[in-house]
Design a protein around this motif. Structure first.
Motif, PDB file in Angstrom:
ATOM      1  N   LEU A  39     -27.432  13.587 -49.668  1.00 52.29           N
ATOM      2  CA  LEU A  39     -26.866  13.178 -49.343  1.00 52.29           C
ATOM      3  C   LEU A  39     -25.669  13.472 -48.478  1.00 52.29           C
ATOM      4  CD1 LEU A  39     -26.429  10.668 -52.775  1.00 52.29           C
ATOM      5  CD2 LEU A  39     -26.752   9.792 -50.660  1.00 52.29           C
ATOM      6  N   LYS A  40     -25.696  14.664 -48.724  1.00 54.99           N
ATOM      7  CA  LYS A  40     -24.571  15.629 -47.803  1.00 54.99           C
ATOM      8  C   LYS A  40     -24.803  16.487 -46.279  1.00 54.99           C
ATOM      9  CE  LYS A  40     -21.955  16.375 -52.702  1.00 54.99           C
ATOM     10  NZ  LYS A  40     -22.631  17.663 -53.557  1.00 54.99           N
ATOM     11  N   SER A  41     -26.468  15.835 -45.653  1.00 56.61           N
ATOM     12  CA  SER A  41     -27.021  16.105 -44.957  1.00 56.61           C
ATOM     13  C   SER A  41     -25.947  15.698 -43.670  1.00 56.61           C
ATOM     14  CB  SER A  41     -28.271  15.665 -44.616  1.00 56.61           C
ATOM     15  OG  SER A  41     -28.541  15.272 -43.533  1.00 56.61           O
ATOM     16  N   SER A  42     -26.405  16.567 -42.775  1.00 58.71           N
ATOM     17  CA  SER A  42     -25.507  16.917 -41.178  1.00 58.71           C
ATOM     18  C   SER A  42     -26.438  15.802 -40.786  1.00 58.71           C
ATOM     19  CB  SER A  42     -25.623  17.938 -40.432  1.00 58.71           C
ATOM     20  OG  SER A  42     -27.041  18.297 -40.047  1.00 58.71           O
ATOM     21  N   LYS A  43     -27.715  15.861 -40.940  1.00 59.40           N
ATOM     22  CA  LYS A  43     -28.529  14.126 -40.471  1.00 59.40           C
ATOM     23  C   LYS A  43     -28.145  12.750 -40.858  1.00 59.40           C
ATOM     24  CE  LYS A  43     -31.968  17.744 -39.702  1.00 59.40           C
ATOM     25  NZ  LYS A  43     -33.938  18.049 -39.351  1.00 59.40           N
ATOM     26  N   PRO A  44     -28.081  11.720 -40.056  1.00 59.45           N
ATOM     27  CA  PRO A  44     -27.487  10.111 -40.603  1.00 59.45           C
ATOM     28  C   PRO A  44     -28.953   9.623 -41.059  1.00 59.45           C
ATOM     29  CG  PRO A  44     -26.757  10.880 -38.511  1.00 59.45           C
ATOM     30  CD  PRO A  44     -27.463  11.866 -38.619  1.00 59.45           C
ATOM     31  N   ALA A  45     -30.156  10.195 -40.646  1.00 61.06           N
ATOM     32  CA  ALA A  45     -30.917   9.204 -40.955  1.00 61.06           C
ATOM     33  C   ALA A  45     -31.171  10.026 -42.732  1.00 61.06           C
ATOM     34  CB  ALA A  45     -31.975  10.318 -40.310  1.00 61.06           C
ATOM     35  N   VAL A  46     -31.137  11.196 -42.586  1.00 64.14           N
ATOM     36  CA  VAL A  46     -31.641  11.819 -43.972  1.00 64.14           C
ATOM     37  C   VAL A  46     -30.691  11.275 -45.326  1.00 64.14           C
ATOM     38  CG1 VAL A  46     -31.263  13.552 -45.470  1.00 64.14           C
ATOM     39  CG2 VAL A  46     -32.780  13.770 -43.262  1.00 64.14           C
TER      40      VAL A  46
END
Length: 66
Positions: free
Chosen positions: A43-50
């Motif tokens: 949920l804290k990923s830098s990738k919006p899709a993830v």
């Protein structure tokens, strides 16, 4: 094109998911479960899709297996 699966939310509508996409994005084999810790970190990923896939996974987990 990836295979998609439609998830129905009843009166609220539906949305499409790609089974196994979050596993592939996180590098976890599809046979293993994603723990809540992995989903929370995704949920804290830098990738919006993830982030979107993790939010869906969290919501679907809360719905339970019917």
């Amino acid at each position: 094109m990836a295979k998609t699966k439609t998830v129905s939310l009843g009166k609220k509508g539906s949305f499409k998911v790609r089974p196994g996409a979050l596993h592939r994005a996180l590098g976890v084999p599809e046979g293993q479960k994603l723990g809540q810790a992995k989903i929370s970190s995704a949920l804290k990923s830098s990738k919006p899709a993830v982030r979107r896939m993790a939010a869906s996974a969290k919501g679907l987990t809360a719905m339970g297996n019917k």
